[in-house]
Write a protein that holds these residues in place. Structure first.
Motif: not given
Length: 802
Positions: A28-53
């Motif tokens: 659970x802690x790993x999933x929480x960490x990955x979600x935050x990291x992916x949301x932050x990196x999504x800004x730089x990779x133009x993942x889109x609003x819905x993906x970051x959300x």
């Protein structure tokens, strides 16, 4: 930061938590960490609003799941919630909003399936893992067929960045998870191994405690039951005999309790072994019938045994443990039956394979019975049904629990039928192989149809050494062997045993196992180093825990006796190892029993001469032929022994007189001349102390009683010449050759050797031969057997007629 990490570790990774719970918290802690990291990196990779959300929501959900599962403790519910909400709903959303299969999302699918396998249980693992894989395959096919449904990355760089982030994040999450998983697993394994070692240490300590407890408790019981056995066999008032029988019963009950505790210990430790061996069905029936009669006769109720006439004569199975199961049934029947009867029955059912039967043994009684609801509790250890109702009944409540374990180990089962107030039937059914198909004849035995005698043997020429560090135990064994007329020497240590064997030749040695300094095994090793030593040695021990018997037999002991020693076991063991030519068996067959009318007449006549005929016959189980042999031997040796005594008296050679009266003491006791035996014992004691005055005053009394006994035995022998119906009792009285005499000397058979020498002297005509035979006789009388052998061998040729 360190404090924060310590806090997280104490709350979510503590040892008090279940292993799967700790693993869920890590994931659970790993999933929480990955979600935050992916949301932050999504800004730089133009993942889109819905993906970051979606990544932010996934991280928030992981935190909520971690928090509320910790608070509520309902982890299995949250495992399913995680699988359904995050892996089956949010992961597909992230898939379509974050580049589809042209992204790092497929790596997270692997993470999802592994999480499911780790967290869920039994069939849920397979069902949910299959559903996840089908969903992930389905969305990949949908993205392929409907590419417009996917928000793809605009540049190859963004696509590459997302893949790197995806597999890196999943690799780190899985790597950390598996690292922690194996770390926790290995730590738990080390703790389990340490616990196993500790448990083994405690188990060994318990075994040692039980061994010591068994030895310490059995030693006083051995003295108590052994000496009580002697009291029972002595002639006394019926009241004293009744007291003694009560002591005997209480002692046997105490011994049974100890044995039950030790048996339960063996069962718990897994050291109890089932040993299949050939045995006679008749022996099983006879043994259980005898035990049943002994148990039931205490309570004055009828006992019967019934056996199917078609039972095979020979079976293969664990004879001892079958007996133990049924003995528990018999003991309970005797305890809970106040009137009526107890019946022991033997039957059979067809086996499942050729040459096999199911042996069925049941014990039915007319006792108090058992409530139906209590029957299921009977086989629980230490349970005795309604305790207040049975508080006066002896026992620990282990018997039936042990019986059930024995039956299970023998692939059998126990059945109980009972009605309160009407009695019970306990049955056991055990598969047995057949090795002799000859059927038994039907027989029914009642408690009144007991056999005529006890059997046993006498061996006046036998020499036995008893080794024990307890003076009380030595006295017990010596007393139990008194009626065998064996010459019994005693020593209190292994060192003294070695010295005794170096000086004298013995036919058997009874040796205690647990002795200080040199124990039984060490002493046996030392004995075997003596050149020419071949005496059979029997181990005697109060240590009856598992594997002791095998240890002793492997060490070289020929037999094993457990304390307390029962006289029947002791005599049977010695009969099996003593030279056959030393032993006279007491069969007490009908033709050897003295008729009652003649017995009364001879008893009255003998009493005039100080002879108690019943006392002499008690050593021989009433066998009159054996008694006559002893009486003739006593009469024939009177003149010689009397001459030796008077000669020693004239010379005041009290040491020589001591040997003469010592021999007289046992001979007199054997023929029932009790007063003469007692007087001889007193003179013997005073000879050892060289008390001149006492000896000179007492010897005339000894001579008077001796001559009276001599005359009385002459008349007894004459009165025994004819039996009713013209049947004559005859005693062989012939010469003997040198080889036979040499064998008697080698076996230390003093009475037989002296009698043989007397006959040889009577048949010899040459003065030189007579003189040399007399020298040999003197050595035999002084118990110098090796010197007597040397003189006899020096004569050469056949001594008879010379």
């Amino acid at each position: 930061m360190i404090r924060f990490l310590q806090f997280i570790s104490d709350k979510f990774l503590a040892k008090r938590l279940d292993f799967r719970v700790r693993l869920f918290n890590v994931l659970a802690m790993a999933g929480m960490t990955i979600g935050i990291v992916m949301a932050v990196l999504g800004v730089f990779t133009n993942a889109g609003f819905w993906n970051i959300l979606a990544n932010i929501i996934a991280a928030a959900l992981a935190f909520c799941l971690l928090y509320y599962s910790y608070k509520s403790g309902k982890y299995q519910q949250f495992y399913m919630f995680t699988t359904i909400i995050i892996f089956l709903i949010f992961f597909p959303v992230l898939f379509f909003t974050g580049g589809g299969y042209h992204s790092g999302m497929p790596s997270f699918f692997v993470f999802a399936v592994l999480f499911t396998v780790f967290m869920l249980e039994s069939k849920k693992i397979i069902v949910m893992a299959v559903i996840e894989m089908l969903v992930y395959i389905g969305i990949c096919l949908t993205a392929y067929k409907y590419p417009q449904s996917v928000h793809f990355f605009e540049t190859e760089q963004e696509f590459l960045m997302d893949i790197i982030i995806g597999f890196t994040s999943v690799s780190l999450a899985l790597g950390v998870t598996l690292y922690l998983h194996f770390r926790m697993y290995n730590k738990q394994q080390r703790e389990l191994e340490a616990a196993r070692v500790e448990a083994l240490r405690f188990s060994k300590a318990k075994s040692n405690f039980l061994a010591n407890m068994s030895h310490e408790i059995r030693t006083p019981i051995n003295v108590m039951l052994g000496m009580n056995e002697v009291i029972i066999r002595e002639k006394g008032s019926e009241r004293i005999r009744g007291y003694s029988l009560n002591i005997q019963n209480a002692g046997k009950t105490l011994l049974a309790l100890i044995d039950n505790i030790l048996d339960m210990s063996k069962i718990e430790s897994g050291k109890l072994e089932i040993i299949s061996e050939n045995y006679q069905t008749g022996d099983l029936i006879d043994d259980l019938a005898m035990i049943g009669m002994e148990r039931v006769s205490r309570h004055g109720i009828e006992f019967m045994v019934q056996a199917d006439e078609n039972l095979p004569c020979g079976l293969i199975g664990d004879f001892l443990h079958i007996k133990q199961v049924v003995v528990n049934f018999l003991s309970n029947a005797a305890k809970y039956t106040e009137q009526g009867s107890v019946t022991l029955s033997f039957d059979q059912k067809p086996g499942k394979v050729p040459d096999e039967i199911h042996l069925c043994i049941s014990v039915s009684d007319t006792g108090i019975g058992i409530k139906e609801e209590n029957i299921a509790l009977l086989f629980d250890a230490f349970n005795r049904g309604e305790l207040p109702a049975h508080r006066y009944v002896e026992g620990t409540g282990l018997g039936l629990a042990i019986a059930k374990n024995f039956a299970d180990l023998m692939q059998g089962h126990i059945d109980v039928k009972s009605r309160l107030g009407h009695g019970s039937v306990f049955s056991v059914e055990i598969p047995q192989k057949v090795h002799n198909k000859t059927p038994l004849r039907q027989r029914t035995i009642t408690a009144e149809e007991e056999t005529a005698g006890e059997g046993g043997f006498i061996a006046p020429g036998g020499n036995v050494l008893v080794v024990d560090d307890s003076a009380e135990n030595l006295l017990v064994v010596k007393s139990l062997l008194s009626r065998t007329l064996l010459q019994v020497d005693t020593v209190i240590s292994g060192e003294e045993c070695i010295k005794a064997v170096s000086k004298k030749r013995y036919h058997a040695i009874l040796m205690d196992y647990m002795m200080p300094d040199m124990d039984g095994i060490d002493t046996l090793r030392a004995l075997k180093e003596i050149p020419g030593f071949d005496t059979p040695v029997v181990a005697v021990t109060a240590n009856v825990v598992a594997e002791v018997k095998e240890t002793l037999l492997n060490a070289g002991f020929v037999e094993y006796l457990s304390k307390p020693i029962m006289w029947k076991d002791l005599e049977e063991t010695l009969m099996g190892i003593l030279p056959s030519d030393l032993i006279m068996i007491n069969n007490q067959s009908a033709q050897n029993l003295i008729p009652l009318k003649i017995k009364k007449k001879l008893t009255l006549n003998a009493e005039v001469y100080g002879i108690i005929l019943e006392e002499g016959l008690s050593y021989l189980s009433g066998d009159i032929l054996q008694y006559k042999n002893l009486a003739i031997f006593f009469v024939e040796n009177y003149d010689k022994s009397k001459l030796e005594a008077t000669k020693a008296e004239a010379q005041k050679d009290w040491q020589s007189l001591k040997f003469t009266v010592h021999s007289l003491k046992s001979k007199a006791r054997a023929v029932g001349a009790v007063n003469l035996s007692i007087t001889a014992a007193k003179v013997e004691k005073q000879c050892m102390e060289e008390n001149d005055t006492y000896i000179e005053v007492t010897l005339p009394i000894l001579y008077y009683e001796w001559s009276r006994a001599q005359e009385g035995l002459k008349q007894l022998v004459a009165g025994l010449e004819e039996l009713p119906n013209g049947q004559k009792i005859e005693t062989e009285n012939t010469g003997i050759g040198m080889d036979e005499l040499l064998m008697l000397l080698k076996n230390n058979r003093q009475p037989d050797a002296l009698a043989a020498l007397e006959r040889m002297i009577a048949l010899s005509h040459r003065a030189e031969t007579i003189e040399r035979l007399q020298d040999i006789r003197q050595k035999v009388d002084e118990i110098e057997f090796r010197e007597a052998e040397r003189l006899l061998i020096g004569m050469g040729g056949d001594a008879i007629g010379r």
